[in-house]
Each structure stands twice: as structure tokens, then as C-alpha cells.
Scaffold this active site. Structure first.
Site, PDB file in Angstrom:
ATOM      1  N   ARG A  44       0.884  -1.173   0.000  1.00 50.48           N
ATOM      2  CA  ARG A  44       0.000   0.000   0.000  1.00 50.48           C
ATOM      3  C   ARG A  44       0.917   1.217   0.000  1.00 50.48           C
ATOM      4  NH1 ARG A  44      -5.356   1.442   1.766  1.00 50.48           N
ATOM      5  NH2 ARG A  44      -5.382   3.488   2.775  1.00 50.48           N
ATOM      6  N   ARG A 100     -13.902  -6.600   2.025  1.00 52.78           N
ATOM      7  CA  ARG A 100     -12.500  -6.400   1.657  1.00 52.78           C
ATOM      8  C   ARG A 100     -11.721  -7.689   1.915  1.00 52.78           C
ATOM      9  NH1 ARG A 100      -9.844  -1.479   1.776  1.00 52.78           N
ATOM     10  NH2 ARG A 100      -7.978  -2.758   1.482  1.00 52.78           N
ATOM     11  N   HIS A 115      -7.175   1.588  -6.717  1.00 53.25           N
ATOM     12  CA  HIS A 115      -7.416   0.784  -5.513  1.00 53.25           C
ATOM     13  C   HIS A 115      -8.227  -0.458  -5.927  1.00 53.25           C
ATOM     14  CE1 HIS A 115      -7.729  -0.336  -1.470  1.00 53.25           C
ATOM     15  NE2 HIS A 115      -8.350   0.702  -0.934  1.00 53.25           N
ATOM     16  N   GLN A 150     -10.320  -2.708  -3.353  1.00 53.95           N
ATOM     17  CA  GLN A 150     -11.546  -2.096  -2.857  1.00 53.95           C
ATOM     18  C   GLN A 150     -12.698  -2.316  -3.835  1.00 53.95           C
ATOM     19  OE1 GLN A 150     -12.275  -0.238   0.185  1.00 53.95           O
ATOM     20  NE2 GLN A 150     -14.278  -0.794  -0.662  1.00 53.95           N
ATOM     21  N   ASP A 159     -16.842   8.982  -1.063  1.00 52.24           N
ATOM     22  CA  ASP A 159     -15.525   8.845  -0.428  1.00 52.24           C
ATOM     23  C   ASP A 159     -15.162  10.209   0.149  1.00 52.24           C
ATOM     24  OD1 ASP A 159     -13.076   7.895   0.386  1.00 52.24           O
ATOM     25  OD2 ASP A 159     -12.191   7.789  -1.612  1.00 52.24           O
ATOM     26  N   CYS A 204     -16.210   3.649   0.885  1.00 55.24           N
ATOM     27  CA  CYS A 204     -15.049   2.789   1.099  1.00 55.24           C
ATOM     28  C   CYS A 204     -14.395   2.994   2.464  1.00 55.24           C
ATOM     29  CB  CYS A 204     -14.028   2.977  -0.021  1.00 55.24           C
ATOM     30  SG  CYS A 204     -13.519   4.680  -0.267  1.00 55.24           S
TER      31      CYS A 204
END
Length: 384
Positions: free
Chosen positions: A183, A370, A210, A213, A302, A342
């Protein structure tokens, strides 16, 4: 670009008792079919009393046939890629296969099965240049439940690209581990890591995209709506890495994706063009959130200022006025629209507390997924 109308699709459910929010399986067989002009998407789930009997099939035979897609990435067959860096690196069949496996393994874990340990004896290095609760806990717990052992390497443990070159880190960690998850901030870091690593590398997030996700999001939509194909997903907010991964998903699987964002905060234009030129999905970029959400199956939000943008937070709050997902906006979307986020969320900023806590909010099943989506990705890359 292949446009489609949701009115041409019909959903039928045959006998079953199934709770998608808890993913408990009881009764007989769940059978959901979505009828498109010339085809259907079907999901069948027998109860997971014993693992050998547990099966799920996600099949798609629809008129939304994609134009010829390149069958390889950097000379490698898409279904056999070593790494998971972008959703669009894989074809639709492989993405659906991974989602199929995610539902299967999730049901298995929910059933209390303790002997399914395909990753026993395997280790995973987790590089965190950018910290995250969900990413760490979901990967670490998920790999443990599959029998493996994950090692956390925080921002000060490696300082990849600063204290030690990325190509050196990649080769050293490949000698110790069976798989690497990273990450990071710069997207080039994940590309370099994958280039030099000899074991699979998973993109746990970059400033560009991402993918894990959005795989979790797709799994959540399938559980609650019955299918991803043909749905209308409306993202309201900044055209960020989440949007880029939704666009890359739309270049592989057919659905209607709308990004409603303030002018000047649109997603990367090349990524938009890539998704549109694929001719798979209907793609719209607009600055009118009220019009965008009408008829949505999912309204998605988000934070307006991501990690590394906090100094812009006050400015962005001014620019993004009118883009908050509140009860009024969800009412425009319709009574059947789900809300997704998310996380982490700034309640009262990009979304109201009432929307997150509403019955049609699936934010927390989405967060749990996830782990399940990532489990399936890891099993796919490890060939298990």
C-alpha cells in the site's frame, strides 16, 4: 460505446433462504437470474454443510459482448498474470471467477469450517508506506484464516525508495515470502515492485487506483442486488483512485458508471478514455449530482480530501458544497438505491450520519468484503 437500458433487464429469484448481509446460507439453493436481451447472469449457491459440496457459479451470456480484448499483458496470458495491479489487466471471465471464489470461500468461513487452510506454511510481506486499518486487518486476518502468516512492514520499517531501492526490496522479500502486498503513494512504486519481485504482488492501494476495494465493492453489489452487470453505480465526490478503479472495472464488465464531481476534480482523462473506448459500459462524467443519482442502484461516496491532501481540506469543503450525499440526494436516487462508502468517512462532510446509518446503507458489509475479495485474489495468484 455500448449503451444499455436497465429496463431491458429483469431479475427473478427462485426458492431459497439467504441473508446477503451476513452471508448465511440456509434452506435449499439460491438461484438468481438477471435476464438481458439475449442472455442472463445467474448465481447458484448450495448450502455449505461440507466444503466439497460448496459451489457457486457466476455465468454470463449476454448481448453485451466485448470487442476483441488483448489476451495478454506484457506477453503474459491475462488469466495467468503473476500480479494483481489493475482490474483491467484481467478479462471478464477471470474477474468473475475471482468473485465466484470470494463468495465460495466467504460462505465456507462463515460456516465455521476450520480445516480449509490452503495457505498453510506460506508467508506474506505487507508493505505499508501509507497506513490503513482496513487494509492491514483484512489482509492479515484473511491470510491467517487461510492458514498463512502475514508480516506487517510499516512506513519506518523499510522506507522503500528512500533507505533502500524498490528493486532491491522486491528481490529480498521475494526470497523470504510467497506473496507481497503493498500500500503505497506513488503508482510507479507498485509497478517497480512487481517488475522485480519473483512472487505475486498485490496492489493494496496507490494514489492512482485501488483494485482490491472495487473487487470488494463488486462482491457486495452482487450479494445485495444479484449482479453487477447492468446496474447503475453513481459515485459522488472527488475523481480519485477509487473512481479510476471503477472505470477500469467498467472497461471489463458492462454496467452504467457515473462520476459526479466538481469541475476541476474529474478523474484522469486517459483512464476515462480507456474505459469509454473499451465499448463495454456506459460511462458518464458530470458536475450535477442531483441528475446523476436518478435511477441509481448504488450511490457511492468517499472523503473529499484523501491522505496527503489534508492541507487542501478547507478549500475542498468549499468547492465540494452541493456534493454531500444526504437524505435528500438519496431520495432522488430512489427507495431501492443502496449507499456505499469505502471508509474512513467524515460524517457530516461528504455524507451525513443519517445516510450511513440508514437501512439501505451497506457500508459495513462492504468493509467486511474487503477480506473476502482479497482472500480470493490471493488464492488466485497463488494458484490455490
Amino acid at each position: 460505446m455500448a449503451a444499455f437500458s436497465s429496463s431491458s433487464c429483469s431479475l427473478r429469484s427462485d426458492t431459497a433462504s439467504f441473508s446477503s448481509s451476513s452471508s448465511s446460507f440456509t434452506g435449499q439453493i439460491l438461484r438468481q437470474s438477471v435476464q438481458f436481451p439475449g442472455g442472463f447472469l445467474g448465481i447458484s449457491v448450495p448450502p455449505p454443510a461440507r466444503f466439497p459440496a460448496l459451489q457457486l457459479r457466476i455465468s454470463c451470456q449476454s448481448s453485451f459482448s466485448a470487442p476483441s480484448v488483448q489476451s495478454s499483458v506484457n506477453g503474459k496470458a491475462k488469466a495467468e498474470l503473476k500480479d494483481f495491479l489493475h482490474i483491467s489487466d484481467f478479462d471478464k471471465a477471470t474477474i468473475l471467477k475471482i468473485l465466484d471464489r470470494a463468495v465460495e470461500v466467504k460462505a465456507l468461513l462463515k460456516s465455521g469450517e476450520k480445516t480449509f487452510l490452503p495457505c498453510k506454511g506460506k508467508t506474506m510481506a505487507m508493505i505499508f508506506a501509507k497506513p490503513s486499518m482496513r487494509t492491514r486487518v483484512s489482509f492479515e486476518t484473511g491470510f491467517f484464516l487461510l492458514g498463512g502468516h502475514a508480516l506487517y512492514l510499516g512506513p519506518d520499517d523499510i522506507q522503500m525508495g528512500k533507505r533502500e531501492e524498490t528493486r532491491d526490496v522486491a528481490r529480498v522479500l521475494s526470497g523470504y515470502n510467497d506473496i507481497i502486498m503493498a500500500r503505497v503513494f506513488a503508482h510507479q512504486d507498485i509497478l517497480d515492485l512487481a517488475k522485480y519481485a519473483t512472487v505475486p504482488v498485490i496492489n493494496g492501494l496507490t494514489d492512482y487506483n485501488h483494485p482490491c476495494q472495487i473487487m470488494a465493492d463488486a462482491l457486495t453489489i452482487i450479494e445485495h442486488i444479484g449482479q453487477l452487470e447492468g446496474t447503475k453505480v453513481v459515485y459522488v465526490g472527488d475523481g480519485n483512485n477509487i473512481v479510476h478503479s471503477w472505470l477500469l472495472m467498467a472497461s471489463v464488465v458492462p454496467f452504467h458508471f457515473v462520476c459526479a464531481c466538481p469541475k476541476g476534480f474529474e478523474p484522469d482523462q486517459k483512464t476515462v478514455e480507456k474505459a469509454q473506448s473499451a465499448g463495454i459500459s456506459k460511462i458518464e462524467i458530470t458536475s450535477d449530482p442531483k441528475e446523476a443519482v436518478r435511477g441509481a442502484d448504488v450511490v457511492y461516496s468517499d472523503v473529499w480530501a484523501s491522505m496527503g491532501q489534508k492541507e487542501e481540506a478547507a478549500y475542498r469543503r468549499q468547492v465540494f458544497k452541493g456534493f454531500q450525499v444526504d437524505e435528500a440526494l438519496m431520495k432522488l436516487a430512489g427507495p431501492k438505491a443502496y449507499f456505499m462508502h469505502c471508509l474512513p468517512a467524515e460524517r457530516g462532510v461528504e455524507v451525513t450520519d443519517g445516510v450511513i446509518e440508514a437501512p439501505n446503507s451497506i457500508v459495513f458489509p462492504q468493509a467486511e468484503n474487503r477480506m473476502h475479495a482479497q482472500n480470493a485474489i490471493m488464492l488466485h495468484l497463488l494458484g490455490l
